[in-house]
Structures are given as C-alpha cells and as structure tokens.
Scaffold this active site. Sequence first.
Site, PDB file in Angstrom:
ATOM      1  N   CYS A   1       0.924  -1.101  -0.365  1.00 39.70           N
ATOM      2  CA  CYS A   1       0.249  -0.440   0.148  1.00 39.70           C
ATOM      3  C   CYS A   1       0.245   0.709   0.130  1.00 39.70           C
ATOM      4  CB  CYS A   1      -1.413  -0.143   1.157  1.00 39.70           C
ATOM      5  SG  CYS A   1      -2.669   1.407   0.317  1.00 39.70           S
TER       6      CYS A   1
ATOM      7  N   HIS B   1      -4.112  -5.294   0.668  1.00 37.62           N
ATOM      8  CA  HIS B   1      -3.492  -5.752   2.441  1.00 37.62           C
ATOM      9  C   HIS B   1      -3.047  -7.124   2.136  1.00 37.62           C
ATOM     10  CE1 HIS B   1      -2.217  -2.339   3.631  1.00 37.62           C
ATOM     11  NE2 HIS B   1      -3.658  -1.627   3.172  1.00 37.62           N
TER      12      HIS B   1
ATOM     13  N   GLU C   1      -1.913  -8.997   4.523  1.00 36.08           N
ATOM     14  CA  GLU C   1      -1.880  -9.129   5.775  1.00 36.08           C
ATOM     15  C   GLU C   1      -3.216  -9.723   6.158  1.00 36.08           C
ATOM     16  OE1 GLU C   1      -0.969  -6.657   4.390  1.00 36.08           O
ATOM     17  OE2 GLU C   1      -1.013  -4.938   5.833  1.00 36.08           O
TER      18      GLU C   1
END
Length: 524
Positions: A86, A176, A178
């Site tokens: 990002c 993202h 994660e």
Amino acid sequence: MTQNITQHRILILDFGSQYTQLIARRVREAGVYCELHPFDVSSEFIQNFAPKGIILSGSPESVHQHGSPRAPQIVFELGVPVLGICYGFQTMAEQLGGQVVAGGNTAEFGQAHIDICKQDALLANIGENSRAIVWMSHGDKVAKLPESFKTTASTPNCPFAAASDEARQFYGLQFHPEVTHTQNGEQLIANFVHNICNCNALWNSDNIIELRINELKAKIGDKRVLLGLSGGVDSSVVAALLHKAIGDKLICVFVDNGLLRLNEGEQVMQMFADNMGIRVICANAESRFLTALAGVTDPEAKRKIIGREFINVFAEEARKLEHETGGIQFLAQGTIYPDVIESAGQKNGKAHVIKSHHNVGGLPDDLAFELIEPLRDLFKDEVRKLGVVLGIPPAMIYRHPFPGPGLGVRILGEVKKEYADILRLADDIFMQELRASGWYDKTAQAFAVFMPVKSVGVVGDGRRYAWVIALRAVETVDFMTARFAHLPYDLVDKISTRIMNEISDVARVVYDVSSKPPATIEWE
Ligand code: XMP
C-alpha cells in the site's frame, strides 16, 4: 539446533498503518523471525540488523503531503528483496522514479478482484484462473511505475494493483496481503519470505523454547528469579518456561487479592505448585485489599488502590524471600511484543493504546532487580502456542482476559466481601453455561457484574428483596471496539434462572446490550 533461528530475519518498517502488526504476525506464522521498527531508523541500524528481506508497511499518510515519511535510501541499496505494501508500495514507486496520484473518486476500500497478468514469484499460487479477491484500502495510487518495473496485477480502478522488478527483487502491492480478507494472503507472504528472501521456516514453538531456555540458562546461571504470577496467560507461560530453564531457582509470588473468580487461587496453586512442581508463594491478602477499598466508590480510585496494594504485598514477599534466600537478582515479567511496540510508539508520539496492567514495574528502590522478559519478542498467539507446548492446559491458555483489578471493577461502587462472594457464584454459573453451550469460545470476553441496587422478587409465597446481577458478553478481536454477543434467548433464560434459583441474594438478572463504543467492555 545449531542454526540460530533468528538469523533468517525480515525487517518490517512501520509507516503507521493499522495493519502493520498483522504483517509481522503473518511473517512469524510463515515460520520466519521478523521485527517491526519505525520507518525512520538509521541506515546503520538497518545494516546491522542484516535482514534477508525488508517489508514497507502501509500508512494513513499520502506521499503528496509535505513531510510525509519515506523509506531510508539504504533499503533500496542493500541488495535484499523489498516488498512495499500500500503506502509502502507508493513511496517505493515514487522514490525509484515512478509517480503517485491522489485517489479522488477512485479510492478503494474493501474487497476487490485483481486480475493477475504476469505471475511473478510473489503471486505464485494466489487465486484461481488468474483472479483473486484482495482487500484494498487506499486513496492515492501508483500512476506510473519506475523504469524496469512490470505490472503483475490490476483492478479496473487500479492499473498497478501489483508490480515488480524481479531482477532487483523489488515488489509492490496496492492491496493488503496481511488481512484475512485477502484470498491466500498468507501464501503471498510465505512466497516473499521463503521463495524470494530464502528464509528457512525455523521460527516455531519447539525452536523458540529451546532458544529461550538456552538464553535464560546462560543469563541466570545460579542466581534466583522472582516472578509475579497472576494466572493470566503471559505470566503463566513465563513461569513454565523459566521453570524448565532453571527449575527451583524460580520463585513465584501469587497475590490473592480477594477479587479473583471462584476457586481461582486454588486452581493456580494446584496447576503450578502441585502439578508442575513450581515454587509458588501464595500471599493471602484478601482482607488487606478489602480494608483498603472500604468506602471507596470511584472506579479510578479503586484501580489505584488495588495497584498500590499489589505492589506493597509483592514487595513484602520479595523482601522476605531476599532474607530467606540470601538474595534475588532477577525479576521476570510477562511483557509481550505488542507491549514493546506500543510503548515505543508512545515514546515516538505515534499511535498508542493505553494498557494499565497488573505488573510490578513500580517496585520500591530497595528491590533493585534486573529485569527478565522472555516473551518480549512474541505475539500473543505465539505465547499461547508456547504455553500449550510447555504443558499448560489449553483451557487456561485460551481463557478470556481478566482485568488486573479483577472483580474490583465488576462490583459497581464500593467493594465488599459479601458482594464479591455473590458475584463469584453468579459469574461461575454464567461461565459453566457458556462453556456447556459452546458460546464461551464464540465470545471474546464474558462476565457477570454486581449492581449494588436491590430489586423485588417473588419466591414461592414469599417476597424477596435482593441484588441485581448484569451479564456481559462481547464479540471483539482487538478489544478496542466490541459488539454485545447475541446470545440465544434460551441460553440467557437458562443462565438467569439458574442464578436466581441458586443464589438467594440475587432477585434479578439483566443482560447488557451495549456495544463499544459508546460503552466500554467493563462496567467501570
Ligand atoms: P474496556 O472496559 O476499556 O476494556 O472496554 C478493554 C479490555 O481491557 C480490560 N481492562 C483492563 N485490564 N486493567 C487490566 O489489566 C484494567 O484496569 C482494565 N480495565 C479494562 C478489559 O477487561 C477488556 O479486556
């Protein structure tokens, strides 16, 4: 284990995203040691850290803002793989000669589908038929890639959803990986750390335990260690680990403040002293705490008194032990990695969470111990796994959190033994029924609250005028926000009936339907 398990390590530079800790947890879950540091650490630090790869986190900032953060130049000069996520991707693109534009009406928040147009090493085995669901959260986006970068995935809104320069091993993702909403995000992180950075998966419970035990043995030698054992996960795991490392050179002090749950003191003593053979001194301080709390109604004043008395009792026990053993050199604490990150964040004036913990940081000067914090670099989920491997029963490891001041903040207003005894019984019935119905594991925290008001009830032919108990159960991941648990009415019915039937001092039970915010989880 001859290989040092932290030698294959990833450095995560934090630009302030709410997800940065998640990146670190995913890397650890892939079996690779990593550390999280502020984006502006020195070049020397980065060089000495000797990472096998670097991850640049997201950020709420925009590269267009004056003074917004940039990655230290050395990140791109070390010759190790770099993954920008990002904002991390945006600043990498800009610093390497690309361009970022403000999002305007093309900002994306939430789920998006990416089309994978070139499968590089990072995107291997992500998605199906070259499509994958990902989690986007961005305003700005990369509009022009640095020379030598190639697009690897895009969305209709975001032409460069992923891009890489495989020769230099620079990778960028606008989404993202994660967060769990990204399909196969963990595979993507694993691709980066294993296949691109060549890190071996050495970071697992067995290896961590072996490493820690060797370190503790070397550091402690023949000296003695004192530990404040609360029965919570962190101090319990520290106790089990230290006991394995140094045996009876560990002495634990358990302070029974009279504000614990039903049979909790006995359970802690049975588990650690009887079953595990750890030396635990139980300081029975109920009357001391209750005397200090008599007449006090203000929640913060109550918290302060409980914290102060805890330190006093602990210090007294420590002094007695010093006398008896001829000296204690170390004080062990269950500090974990999020505590370390948060307190570093507070020092840097960055995002912080206030945690008032039942620890023993405020000991008087005459008790000058050296600190030992064997869980300092571990996340809570890693601590839990370690605890299970060390033989602590999973039911204890996966228990709901219990606040340091205990029932002191669950008895509204003045704390009295009579109230605590009633609350313990009610809370125990609540827990029994939550466990039996399978709802204990579906809620993040649940407990009973004692309300010092009397209400009228009817029992048989008689009238009862007795206390009110409130039930609180919440669903939450981070405890910062929470939704009241939508327990089935039949279950609430059963719990309330049992509480009123089995505890004659309770005339009424209510269910708390407040979410956080605006309410908090605890009532005080
Ligand atoms: P609140 O009530 O702030 O609670 O929504 C969030 C989480 O923090 C716990 N909590 C405490 N823990 N000492 C603690 O160790 C305290 O004084 C304290 N107050 C709240 C609470 O149980 C919940 O998990």
